[in-house]
Design a protein around this motif. Structure first.
Motif, short mmCIF file in Angstrom:
data_model
loop_
_atom_site.label_atom_id
_atom_site.label_comp_id
_atom_site.label_asym_id
_atom_site.label_seq_id
_atom_site.Cartn_x
_atom_site.Cartn_y
_atom_site.Cartn_z
N GLU A 57 68.78 77.70 -18.99
CA GLU A 57 68.86 78.87 -19.87
C GLU A 57 69.82 78.61 -21.03
O GLU A 57 69.63 79.08 -22.14
N ILE A 117 59.00 77.99 -13.03
CA ILE A 117 59.84 76.93 -12.49
C ILE A 117 59.59 76.81 -11.00
O ILE A 117 59.52 77.81 -10.30
N LEU A 125 69.75 76.23 -12.80
CA LEU A 125 68.84 77.07 -13.60
C LEU A 125 69.57 77.63 -14.81
O LEU A 125 69.01 77.74 -15.91
N GLY A 126 70.85 77.96 -14.62
CA GLY A 126 71.66 78.44 -15.73
C GLY A 126 71.74 77.42 -16.85
O GLY A 126 71.73 77.76 -18.04
N LEU A 177 63.72 81.69 -18.32
CA LEU A 177 62.97 81.42 -17.09
C LEU A 177 62.18 82.62 -16.58
O LEU A 177 61.42 82.49 -15.63
N VAL A 199 74.47 76.13 -6.26
CA VAL A 199 74.18 74.98 -7.11
C VAL A 199 72.84 75.11 -7.83
O VAL A 199 72.72 74.74 -9.01
N ILE A 200 71.84 75.69 -7.15
CA ILE A 200 70.54 75.83 -7.82
C ILE A 200 70.65 76.84 -8.95
O ILE A 200 70.11 76.64 -10.05
N GLU A 201 71.38 77.94 -8.69
CA GLU A 201 71.60 78.93 -9.75
C GLU A 201 72.30 78.28 -10.94
O GLU A 201 71.95 78.54 -12.10
#
Lengths: 646, 300
Positions: free
Chosen positions: B98, B109, B94-95, B104, B89-91
């Motif tokens: 982007e 961050i 972050l996506g 990033l 979920v964090i990826e």
């Protein structure tokens, strides 16, 4: 063969302040496994807790165990059955003689369990046992709890994976690099683990991250801030400092406000000029390797500009209404809702003023000290309460003792923090804290165990410190009432002298047993005891006093002093009369001056005289003599509390 | 440079590609996207759900007559609910940054501890504030409880502060200077609202009228809740969603009264407690109502 071991618990970002304690806890849990090892080391970043150990055995040592079978008298069939069941030949069985008779038996060789298997079995529950102040679940209701979701686990013993499952994660040899500068999956061995992480922009060692930051900040005159440095070390995997600046016009705002914004809200170090004054610069710490385009610096500068602009807006707005004109507004600010109609800050201030009658500056400071709670600046930066009030009071022309008292009145906020710098501040601080304690205790809000939501221990500790270290001559017991609150303070006083000031616990007990209502006096007596203690007569005399106390207790002696006096005609000549005359001669003198004369007389008395005389009048007289003696020298301390070696 | 609306469209697209239903803003005033039933009620119970929506969030006390470059009476949140939260979920989050053009590798961050709690909703979770070059741009929360109920599946809630994010991307010091669409600034579109609602909320809202409205909505919610019968055969048709609308009305009226300075500190706790009781009541009834019928019931 001895093997190295690596455990890496890969998680989402763990709150920085919890990490050191979690590592200490992980070490303890590992030691409890009772697997021998030569050395163990712990490391962490926000995304991983790591334990590395050297010199684990491949397996536990083999052991032998005697297995008992049927009695010697049992039929051959039963004996054969026993042998078959355990896979041995009947002729290999031996006869063992026990208290109950002779039995067939054999010695079974038990192979030691493999360390890998022990670890595989123990690690899942070990990991979940790591203690965190607050945990969460993430795989669904009833699922495992941890500080943040566990996303990967590396568990290697030598070259082998220690296999287990936890929260849907299989242990393996795959770690994860920096979120953006590294790869998401990296195969590691124990030998190359730390280096591979480094290749993927993770500095595993907190010490190395600290060093990197310190050395890269060396060119800037940063205000030292060890706590902030620790925070930054534990919220980054690859820390890199950058220096930014802000417009000098903001230097018109008080330093306290600027520093609070930088430190507490932005986690920036502030920078000083050559004269120790705040410079229009800051150091931010990034979690990447470089800011080649200056994006990060400019971003942080803009955020700080917006924050400072807000602060200045609040500062200017608040000036439109003086503190003195905000007194009435405190009626609408709740101090403690449990107090019902007496629960506003307005009422608190009234109660404080009642305690402060007579001191003009303290009274003025108390009247204004809570008014900053209605200002915009304090609503925005609550940690500046008191400080902001003091700054406004200064600008609004209050005399120096008053504005300083307002500024300081929450002090001391920790054991390391200074107490208020002037008398008025000390008085206001005491009144504020005593009122909080009385108020909370009056509605049953008493701290228990680790639960102390109103920080009452800190408040009481603050009162104790100010009374002892300040310029205040008020007996503590004049400030408090009620058994519960008195007992609470007694604990704090004991803690202060024992744990903060380093007096021995029995000295503190002895001195407090002789009274602790006046803390200045208590401090003086403690210093005297401490000085007296190494002298040769002290401990024997203390032992004698203890003996006297025991004798009086056994005799159920509870004569209130002064009711009957010693009758010299009943005294036996020799040691008893000598002791009496000695006592008459030294009564009223400080114990330091007389201890060396008194001790031999007391010793001799106990050596030669039987207290428990058959004649009741003689006995009573002796007890009176002893209790008088005890009372005379117990004003400094109850010496029977001293722990002696003899 | 992406305009405000392009950023919103790109984020919606990003989350639509990851299986989210794109909802439209709820049409009752709320203080935060969390309060909308798409979050507050949908996170309850065992059914997976993924949704993203922009929610205008009204905070009467934050109004500044359009004068303050960073504070707004009404701002826009992008609310994303992933129930249950995926492992990456964090990826994924972050996506999404982007996807709106933030590289990033060149920005800083950080995820800093920040546990979210909404006492009036009986809701709390564990998570972080997401800091981008020192600016808080999102709140990230793993919900643990809602309406006082432990959640079956743990949802991740991602809340983006869209104005802040855009000001960051467009390098603007004032939210009013953001380009909303080519040729139109945020100020062109929103300044009048900020000014007029500040005037209303701080100066002109009639306190007795607001109290009367509060009590009317509260009464209606309580009246309905009292009638909900967990044993009723036709409980599925019971109007819990309209009941919840009444609670939302109460919440916004409470915030307006608060901004107007009409609620003393002591009263505040009491009134918040009244709203919480209703919200918790709806959450409990909803959990009961949405349960699948047991085997025995189906057999009958």
């Amino acid at each position: 063969m001895s093997l190295p071991f690596l455990l890496e618990i890969g998680t989402e970002e763990i709150p920085d302040w919890m990490i050191p304690a979690a590592l200490a806890n992980l070490r303890l849990l590992f030691e409890k496994l009772e697997i021998p090892y030569e050395s163990v080391a712990l490391d962490a970043t926000p995304r991983r807790l790591v334990l590395r150990a050297e010199g684990l055995p491949e397996r536990q040592p083999d052991s032998e165990e005697r297995v008992m079978g049927p009695a010697k008298s049992a039929p051959a069939q039963a004996v054969a059955g026993f042998a078959r069941k355990h896979g041995v030949k009947p002729e290999d069985l031996t006869i063992e003689t026990t208290a109950k008779g002779d039995y067939y038996s054999f010695v079974k060789k038990v192979e030691g369990r493999r360390t890998k298997d022990i670890l595989a079995g123990a690690l899942p529950s070990l990991i979940l046992q790591i203690n965190f102040p607050k945990t969460m679940y993430w795989t669904g209701k009833g699922g495992p709890r941890f500080i943040r979701p566990i996303r990967w686990i590396v568990a290697l013993l030598g070259e082998e994976i220690v296999p287990f499952d936890l929260a849907g994660v299989h242990s393996g040899s795959l770690t994860s690099g920096h979120r953006r500068l590294g790869a998401r999956e990296i195969v590691v061995t124990i030998a190359d683990y730390e280096r591979r992480l480094r290749d993927h922009y993770v500095i595993l060692s907190a010490e190395e991250r600290r060093q990197k930051l310190t050395s890269e900040m060396a060119g800037v005159r940063v205000k030292p801030d060890p706590a902030l440095l620790e925070t930054l070390v534990y919220i980054t995997e690859f820390p890199t400092p950058i220096t930014g600046s802000f417009d000098t016009q903001f230097l018109e705002l008080p330093e306290e406000v600027l520093i609070t914004v930088m430190r507490h809200h932005q986690k920036y170090f502030s920078v000083e000029d050559a004269h120790g004054k705040l410079a229009p610069q800051f150091v931010a710490v990034m979690n990447i390797d470089a800011d080649r385009e200056g994006f990060v610096r400019r971003g942080n500068e803009r955020v700080l500009r917006a924050r400072f602009t807000d602060a200045r807006f609040f500062w200017e707005t608040d000036q439109k209404k003086k503190l003195a004109d905000r007194v009435e507004d405190l009626k609408a600010v709740t101090f403690l809702k449990d107090l019902k109609e007496r629960g506003s800050y307005h009422h608190k201030v009234e109660r404080m003023l009642a305690m402060l009658s007579g001191d003009r500056h303290a009274a003025r400071a108390a009247e204004l000290c809570k008014c900053d709670l209605t200002t915009e600046l304090v609503k925005e930066f609550t940690e500046l309460q008191g400080v902001v009030g003091g700054l406004y009071a200064r600008v609004q022309g209050e005399p120096e003792p008053v504005w300083q008292a307002i500024y300081d009145h929450y002090k001391p906020e920790s054991m390391e923090d200074a107490i208020p710098r002037n008398h008025a501040g000390q008085m206001v601080s005491i009144a504020d804290k005593i009122d909080s304690l009385r108020s909370c205790f009056s509605v049953g809000l008493v701290p228990t165990g680790s639960k102390d939501p109103y920080a009452l221990r800190r408040a009481a500790q603050g009162v104790v410190r100010i009374l002892v270290e300040g310029e205040v001559a008020i007996p503590l017991l004049n400030l408090i009432e009620g058994k519960e609150l008195t007992a609470f303070f007694e604990d704090r006083v004991r803690f202060y002298f024992k744990d903060i000031r380093g007096f021995k616990y029995d000295e503190v007990n002895a001195a407090m047993a002789a009274g602790w209502g006046d803390l200045k006096d208590l401090e003086t007596r403690l210093a005297r005891i401490q000085k007296l203690r190494p002298t040769p007569d002290f401990e024997p005399l203390a032992a004698s006093f203890k003996r006297i106390r025991n004798i009086l207790e056994q005799a159920k002696w509870d004569r209130p002093p002064g009711l009957s006096s010693i009758d010299p005609t009943l005294l036996e000549p020799g040691p008893e009369t000598d002791l009496y005359h000695e006592y008459r001669g030294i009564a009223g003198q400080p114990i330091e001056n007389v201890i060396s004369r008194l001790r031999p007389k007391v010793d001799l008395f106990f050596d030669k005289v039987l207290v428990n005389a058959p004649d009741a009048r003689v006995r009573q007289n002796r007890l009176t003599l002893l209790s008088t003696l005890l009372a005379e020298f117990s004003t400094i301390a109850d010496f029977s509390e001293i722990v002696t070696n003899s | 440079m992406q305009s405000f609306q392009e950023i919103i469209l790109n984020l919606k697209h990003y989350w639509a590609d990851r299986g989210c239903i794109i909802q439209e803003p709820y049409d009752i005033e709320v203080g935060a996207g969390t309060m909308v039933s798409e979050t507050f009620l949908r996170v309850l119970g065992p059914k997976p759900y993924r949704v993203a929506y922009v929610q205008p969030s009204r905070r009467p006390a934050d109004g500044r007559y359009g004068d303050n470059p960073n504070r707004l009476y009404k701002h826009l949140q992008l609310q994303v609910i992933l129930k249950p939260s995926p492992e990456d979920v964090i990826e994924q989050y972050l996506g999404s940054l982007e996807a709106i053009g933030i590289d990033l590798r060149h920005h800083d961050i950080k995820l800093e501890e920040d546990n979210w709690e909404a006492p009036t909703l009986g809701a709390w979770g564990i998570g972080w504030q997401v800091m981008l070059d020192g600016l808080e741009i999102s709140q990230f929360t793993y919900f643990q409880q809602c309406g006082g109920i432990d959640l079956d599946l743990v949802p991740a809630e991602l809340t983006y502060g869209l104005e802040r994010l855009t000001a960051f991307l467009q390098v603007k010091d004032s939210v009013y200077d953001i380009e909303w669409a080519p040729g139109f600034t945020y100020g062109d579109v929103r300044y009048q609202d900020e000014l007029q609602y500040s005037v209303y909320n701080f100066e002109m809202a009639d306190i007795p009228t607001l109290w009367k409205l509060f009590e009317l909505h509260e009464g209606e919610a309580a009246r309905l809740l009292k009638q909900y019968d967990p044993k009723a055969a036709d409980k599925k048709r019971f109007p819990l969603l309209p009941t919840y609308d009444q609670v939302l009305k109460c919440s916004n009226l409470f915030n307006t009264l608060d901004a107007r300075g009409a609620i003393s500190v002591t009263e505040r706790q009491v009134v918040m407690g009244r709203v919480r009781r209703l919200a918790v009541g709806v959450a409990q009834a909803w959990t009961d109502q949405q349960q699948e019928r047991s085997g025995a019931e189906v057999a009958q």
